[in-house]
Design an enzyme around this catalytic site. Structure first.
Site, PDB file in Angstrom:
ATOM      1  N   LYS A  12     -10.498  -7.027 -25.595  1.00 13.95           N
ATOM      2  CA  LYS A  12     -11.196  -5.739 -25.721  1.00 13.95           C
ATOM      3  C   LYS A  12     -11.116  -5.045 -24.363  1.00 13.95           C
ATOM      4  CE  LYS A  12     -13.581  -4.339 -29.115  1.00 13.95           C
ATOM      5  NZ  LYS A  12     -12.867  -4.016 -30.368  1.00 13.95           N
ATOM      6  N   THR A  57     -11.496  -9.251 -31.127  1.00 13.66           N
ATOM      7  CA  THR A  57     -11.851  -8.467 -29.933  1.00 13.66           C
ATOM      8  C   THR A  57     -13.266  -7.929 -30.073  1.00 13.66           C
ATOM      9  OG1 THR A  57     -10.979  -6.322 -30.700  1.00 13.66           O
ATOM     10  CG2 THR A  57      -9.422  -7.814 -29.632  1.00 13.66           C
ATOM     11  N   ASP A  58     -13.693  -7.713 -31.296  1.00 15.08           N
ATOM     12  CA  ASP A  58     -15.081  -7.276 -31.511  1.00 15.08           C
ATOM     13  C   ASP A  58     -16.063  -8.349 -31.042  1.00 15.08           C
ATOM     14  OD1 ASP A  58     -16.754  -5.104 -32.746  1.00 15.08           O
ATOM     15  OD2 ASP A  58     -17.485  -6.823 -33.902  1.00 15.08           O
ATOM     16  N   PHE A 158       2.459  12.184  12.774  1.00 16.64           N
ATOM     17  CA  PHE A 158       3.611  11.738  11.995  1.00 16.64           C
ATOM     18  C   PHE A 158       4.858  12.415  12.539  1.00 16.64           C
ATOM     19  CE2 PHE A 158       6.352  11.665   8.099  1.00 16.64           C
ATOM     20  CZ  PHE A 158       6.494  10.282   8.050  1.00 16.64           C
ATOM     21  N   ARG A 175      -2.885  15.778  12.833  1.00 18.14           N
ATOM     22  CA  ARG A 175      -3.027  16.226  11.443  1.00 18.14           C
ATOM     23  C   ARG A 175      -4.254  15.574  10.834  1.00 18.14           C
ATOM     24  NH1 ARG A 175       1.272  12.536   7.824  1.00 18.14           N
ATOM     25  NH2 ARG A 175       0.416  10.551   8.537  1.00 18.14           N
ATOM     26  N   GLN A 219       1.480   4.315   6.636  1.00 21.07           N
ATOM     27  CA  GLN A 219       1.941   2.938   6.495  1.00 21.07           C
ATOM     28  C   GLN A 219       1.321   2.050   7.577  1.00 21.07           C
ATOM     29  OE1 GLN A 219       3.767   5.708   6.089  1.00 21.07           O
ATOM     30  NE2 GLN A 219       5.544   5.377   4.758  1.00 21.07           N
ATOM     31  N   ASN A 245      -1.363   9.693  -0.069  1.00 20.79           N
ATOM     32  CA  ASN A 245      -1.496  10.536   1.116  1.00 20.79           C
ATOM     33  C   ASN A 245      -1.972  11.907   0.649  1.00 20.79           C
ATOM     34  OD1 ASN A 245      -1.332  11.685   3.602  1.00 20.79           O
ATOM     35  ND2 ASN A 245       0.860  11.300   3.921  1.00 20.79           N
ATOM     36  N   HIS A 247      -2.468  15.160   1.146  1.00 21.72           N
ATOM     37  CA  HIS A 247      -1.975  16.100   2.155  1.00 21.72           C
ATOM     38  C   HIS A 247      -2.933  17.277   2.365  1.00 21.72           C
ATOM     39  CE1 HIS A 247       1.759  13.903   1.906  1.00 21.72           C
ATOM     40  NE2 HIS A 247       1.928  14.221   0.631  1.00 21.72           N
TER      41      HIS A 247
HETATM   42  O1  LIG Z   1       2.108   8.857   7.034  1.00 26.24           O
HETATM   43  C1  LIG Z   1       3.058   9.357   6.426  1.00 26.24           C
HETATM   44  N1  LIG Z   1       4.008   8.548   5.898  1.00 26.24           N
HETATM   45  C2  LIG Z   1       5.098   9.028   5.208  1.00 26.24           C
HETATM   46  O2  LIG Z   1       5.986   8.254   4.747  1.00 26.24           O
HETATM   47  C3  LIG Z   1       5.186  10.421   5.058  1.00 26.24           C
HETATM   48  N2  LIG Z   1       6.076  11.229   4.434  1.00 26.24           N
HETATM   49  C4  LIG Z   1       5.633  12.502   4.582  1.00 26.24           C
HETATM   50  O3  LIG Z   1       6.201  13.529   4.109  1.00 26.24           O
HETATM   51  N3  LIG Z   1       4.468  12.521   5.299  1.00 26.24           N
HETATM   52  C5  LIG Z   1       4.160  11.235   5.606  1.00 26.24           C
HETATM   53  N4  LIG Z   1       3.122  10.689   6.269  1.00 26.24           N
END
Ligand SMILES: O=c1[nH]c(=O)c2[nH]c(=O)[nH]c2[nH]1
Length: 296
Positions: A12, A57-58, A158, A175, A219, A245, A247
């Site tokens: 379930k 499952t009930d 970055f 950023r 990363q 990410n 943005h």
């Molecule tokens: O920290 C980031 N990793 C990425 O792999 C990546 N690629 C991207 O366009 N911006 C970022 N920023």
């Protein structure tokens, strides 16, 4: 032509359960989503429709509710272990039970600064999760967090990435870095772990690392968070992270004759980068079926 039954499981999905424990006038609220998936010798139902090994499952759903009534739910890991052990222990043909629990938090509403006895507000979009896989002789526990949204308004760069004919992204040394953390950590062993404290400390460690680690990429931040958890928490064998990410693009205000030195951003919804990875202890025991998910 030979054809045979492949991997299968059934259960379930997403039993929604709210419990109220009444401590006089003070009520304690729990809000869980519980899923069960059973595996074992289920050939007959698939090939002939013989359901003699199929715990409905009930029934699985009812068991979730009944267990919550019979014993305080407690930590979600313990609740999942109780359910999994019950299904494996009572159903002869069931060899493995996988129980997933997500807990959605509620906070007491402060009234004149005092937490209310029975009125609550949902605490953000974050949930605490666990997936417990129970076999006859042991269990594997993977716990985590979903929807832990974080942002730092500086301390993130970055640059240094390759530029080809399709690259337009500007390099940046300042950023916004924002993400919604989905984290999963695999415990070593299945007992003697203080689940609540472990969860609290892992969450705290991830947050502190996100805040304090100067980031050259998401990363790098991801690995730093996983590594910090493994350094701080010996009960954890492995941490997996999925970090969208989120943005934040600086808005061009020059058409209006305005400068914009990192003050006004467009918080983009999609697409988003999706950064995923893990940190694992060298001497970690094999994961066994801890991660392996569904049949599909
Ligand atoms: O920290 C980031 N990793 C990425 O792999 C990546 N690629 C991207 O366009 N911006 C970022 N920023």
């Amino acid at each position: 032509m030979g054809i045979s039954l492949g991997p299968n499981q059934y259960g379930k999905a997403e039993v929604r359960m709210v419990t109220v424990r009444r401590d006089g006038a003070v009520h304690h609220l729990r809000d869980l989503t519980v899923s069960s998936a059973l595996r074992g010798d289920l050939t007959d139902t698939h090939l002939t429709g013989d359901n003699s090994a199929v715990l409905a499952t009930d029934t699985q759903k009812n068991t979730v509710y009944a267990f919550a009534k019979q014993q305080d739910v407690g930590e979600i890991e313990d609740f999942a272990l109780r359910l999994g052990r019950h299904f494996v222990g009572t159903q002869e043909k069931i060899r493995t039970a996988r129980i997933t629990v997500a807990e959605h938090g509620w906070d007491r509403i402060p009234v004149d600064g005092v937490p209310h006895e029975h009125a609550f507000s949902r605490s953000g979009g974050e949930s605490r999760t666990t997936t417990v896989t129970v076999a006859q002789d042991r269990a594997w526990i993977v716990s985590g967090v979903d929807g832990l949204v974080v942002l730092k308004s500086t301390g993130s760069e970055f640059h240094g990435f390759p530029r080809d004919e399709y690259t337009t992204l500007a390099e940046t040394d300042d950023r916004i870095l924002a993400t919604a953390v989905t984290a999963r950590w695999r415990y070593q062993g299945d007992s003697g772990i203080g689940w609540a404290e472990s969860h609290r400390e892992i969450r705290r460690t991830m947050l502190e690392t996100f805040a304090t680690k100067h980031s050259l990429s998401l990363q790098q931040t991801l690995y730093a968070m996983g590594e910090a958890v493994l350094r701080a928490r010996p009960e954890v064998a492995e941490v997996r992270l999925s970090l969208p990410n989120k943005h934040h693009f600086l808005v061009d205000l020059s058409p209006f004759g305005l400068e914009n030195p990192g003050e006004v951003f467009h918080a983009a919804d999609r697409p988003y980068g999706l950064i995923e990875g893990s940190a694992i202890r060298d001497e970690a025991e094999e994961p066994g079926p801890a991660w392996t998910d569904a049949v599909l």
